[in-house]
Scaffold this motif. Structure first.
Motif, PDB file in Angstrom:
ATOM      1  N   GLY A   1       0.804  -1.222   0.000  1.00 25.57           N
ATOM      2  CA  GLY A   1       0.000   0.000   0.000  1.00 25.57           C
ATOM      3  C   GLY A   1       0.828   1.259   0.000  1.00 25.57           C
ATOM      4  N   GLU A   2       1.855   1.270  -0.849  1.00 22.25           N
ATOM      5  CA  GLU A   2       2.842   2.349  -0.806  1.00 22.25           C
ATOM      6  C   GLU A   2       2.262   3.734  -1.088  1.00 22.25           C
ATOM      7  N   CYS A   3       1.227   3.831  -1.920  1.00 19.00           N
ATOM      8  CA  CYS A   3       0.720   5.162  -2.295  1.00 19.00           C
ATOM      9  C   CYS A   3      -0.408   5.624  -1.388  1.00 19.00           C
ATOM     10  N   MET A  19      -3.316  -0.188 -13.688  1.00 18.61           N
ATOM     11  CA  MET A  19      -2.348  -0.594 -12.666  1.00 18.61           C
ATOM     12  C   MET A  19      -2.231  -2.111 -12.587  1.00 18.61           C
ATOM     13  N   GLY A  40      -3.363   4.244  -1.014  1.00 18.81           N
ATOM     14  CA  GLY A  40      -4.714   3.939  -1.474  1.00 18.81           C
ATOM     15  C   GLY A  40      -5.180   4.781  -2.637  1.00 18.81           C
ATOM     16  N   GLN A  41      -4.282   5.209  -3.475  1.00 18.71           N
ATOM     17  CA  GLN A  41      -4.634   6.089  -4.585  1.00 18.71           C
ATOM     18  C   GLN A  41      -4.637   5.361  -5.932  1.00 18.71           C
ATOM     19  N   ALA A  42      -4.541   4.049  -5.909  1.00 15.55           N
ATOM     20  CA  ALA A  42      -4.448   3.262  -7.140  1.00 15.55           C
ATOM     21  C   ALA A  42      -3.290   3.731  -8.009  1.00 15.55           C
ATOM     22  N   MET A  43      -2.156   3.954  -7.378  1.00 13.92           N
ATOM     23  CA  MET A  43      -0.987   4.502  -8.072  1.00 13.92           C
ATOM     24  C   MET A  43       0.209   3.561  -8.070  1.00 13.92           C
ATOM     25  N   CYS A  44       0.215   2.576  -7.186  1.00 12.95           N
ATOM     26  CA  CYS A  44       1.474   1.852  -7.014  1.00 12.95           C
ATOM     27  C   CYS A  44       1.343   0.348  -7.232  1.00 12.95           C
TER      28      CYS A  44
END
Lengths: 427, 108
Positions: free
Chosen positions: B38-40, B71, B42-46
């Motif tokens: 969950g590095e970002c 993603m 929770g922004q659906a970025m990582c």
């Protein structure tokens, strides 16, 4: 206590038993410790964080954490027991007051000294302060920490008119969040366009229009000359153009300064951040710097850079852990970035520099487009607005090495995803 | 309370309760479930909160957004066309009171 792992008192970097101290408990600091343990490091490992709380995720603070709905709890970077399970000593609410390079120890605000064989400075940045008359009035805020975000969310519930100083990422994300609270929102930007250093003119112009269409009064070429207040509380501001702005809540978002005091006092090189080499090491072979505070030679930009992003923090953290464990690779991760501003999803892959040429893919009028940034016949960065496929294609392309500029980007049939597929076939 | 069961490689599993409105990634990170990053935030970025949802729960999931779709093509472990999702996009509560997922072998 942490016993010295070798007879001469100093383990060499590259030793899995090296004593490592990480200063800073943000994304970078926590990731350094994680990556060390994941890759077999067994020595003493201490993270020193100055905030009095468990390390947490920062990106949501300027976005959904500010939403009017009943406050969402902050998302921790790791669960509390993670640190104990991995034998990571996490000190919170503690600052490093001094760094003794000869003795290889750091002194802590709680009175302790911690020895190190490798020291990682992940000190981050602090918000730049606005030094105009009235800047100390109640109701004028900055946004960096969880505590700042909690204060701002509460203040937004009551605010009628919000003034944002600075149209950078934080200012624009906050403006979008403030609009959801039905506040009247004004943004003042000293430059002639928002995000002047961060994105192309095409993207900046689109974002400015989108914020205005959503109801934000965005004024470029305007800065705050002074704030005015009643009984110590802010009531508004006078701009440098002489215009007056009403405000019962002000957010100042005019950029950050890297936290370099410790490095400076220890005699390390500082030039817009702590100066490190391609291995993220300072001139002292036992000391490294990563994340927002690190000024590093960036192979993608072909220049020294200091980047403020989750990707940079995490990527450099993982890299420095590998260097401490003996790797000799240069740091070369592709920089990427995102910003959510209400319905706008901006994603950037690569590093755009002033003077780069731009080619727009798609029609900005549809609210979905990308801007290819070109330099010397190469594609160097892609900014995407609500086009995640382009962003992911760009990340794959640019990470793989130098990319020639596409020959026919103006062709409506041109697809960045296909271009990426041709040059860098998916595994 | 909504419940998430995380199945790990080698027959172990972790059961976690979460607030309605939370999501699979948050539930994992808050409880220290191994294998979900969950590095970002929770922004659906990582794509570091990739999970394989078990068959019996597939019908209850929210649709895949364009961001998530892109993603999912970039996950560290191979994408499963039916079962791969980003944990941060699986909101718990109404319609998704319980979900069982398999945690992939790699996220980075």
């Amino acid at each position: 206590m942490c016993p010295a792992p070798s007879s001469d008192g100093h383990a060499r970097a590259g030793h899995i038993g090296a004593r490592v101290v990480v200063v800073g408990a943000g994304h970078a600091g926590v990731q350094v410790a994680d990556a060390l343990r994941t890759h077999g490091h067994r020595g003493c490992l201490t993270i020193v964080g100055d905030e009095p709380v468990l390390p947490y995720q920062r990106p949501p603070l300027s976005k959904e954490h500010l939403a009017p709905a009943e406050g969402v709890a902050a998302l921790p970077l790791r669960a509390e027991r993670h640190f104990a399970e991995h034998r990571i000593t996490l000190l919170t609410g503690v600052t490093v007051t001094a760094l003794d390079r000869r003795a290889r120890t750091v002194a802590l605000s709680d009175g302790g000294d911690v020895p190190y064989d490798a020291l990682v400075l992940a000190t981050g940045a602090v918000n730049r302060a606005l030094t105009v008359p009235g800047a100390d009035l109640t109701g004028i805020h900055a946004l960096r920490t969880l505590s700042d975000a909690d204060t701002l969310r509460t203040a937004l519930l009551e605010a009628g008119s919000v003034l944002v100083v600075g149209a950078g990422f934080i200012g624009l994300e906050f403006a979008a969040a403030a609009r959801r609270h039905a506040a009247r929102v004004t943004v003042l930007e000293a430059a002639e366009r928002p995000l002047a250093r961060a994105v192309s003119a095409e993207t900046a112009s689109y974002l400015a229009d989108a914020h205005r269409d959503a109801g934000t009064d965005l004024r470029c070429g305007e800065a705050v000359a002074r704030f005015v207040g009643d009984n110590g509380r802010v009531r508004g501001a006078i701009g440098t153009t002489g215009a007056e702005y009403e405000a019962d809540l002000v957010l100042v978002g005019i950029g950050v300064e890297p936290r370099v005091e410790l490095a400076l006092r220890a005699g390390l090189d500082v030039a817009d951040g702590i100066v490190v080499d391609e291995h993220l090491r300072t001139a002292d072979p036992a000391i490294y710097a990563v994340g927002d505070c690190a000024n590093h030679p960036n192979s993608h930009a072909g220049a020294r850079l200091r980047l403020e992003s989750v990707q940079n923090a995490s990527g450099q953290a993982r890299h420095v852990a590998s260097v401490i464990l003996g790797a000799r690779r240069e740091y070369a991760e592709l920089p990427w970035f995102w910003s959510h501003q209400g319905e706008l999803r901006l994603q950037i892959a690569g590093v755009r520099l002033p003077g780069d040429d731009s080619v727009v893919l798609g029609d900005p009028a549809t609210g979905r487009f990308s801007v290819c940034c070109l330099r010397g016949g190469r594609l160097v960065a892609v900014e995407s607005v609500n086009r995640p496929a382009d962003h992911m294609a760009a990340r794959r392309l640019l990470a793989a090495g130098p990319v020639p500029a596409p020959e026919n980007p103006h062709d409506p049939a041109f697809s960045l995803k296909r271009f990426a597929q041709e040059l860098v076939p998916a595994p | 309370m909504p419940k998430v069961v995380f199945h790990h490689h080698g027959d172990t599993s972790t059961v976690v309760e979460a607030d309605a409105g939370s999501n699979v990634m948050r539930a994992a990170v808050q409880n220290g479930v191994a294998g979900i990053v969950g590095e970002c935030g929770g922004q659906a970025m990582c794509a570091t909160c990739h999970v394989y949802v078990r068959e019996s729960h597939l019908g209850a999931l929210p649709p895949i957004s364009e961001d998530e779709e892109e993603m999912l093509d970039c996950t560290a472990a191979p994408r499963d066309d039916r079962r791969s999702r980003l944990g941060c996009q699986l909101t718990l509560g109404e319609g998704l009171e319980e979900v069982e997922v398999d945690v992939p072998g790699a996220q980075l």
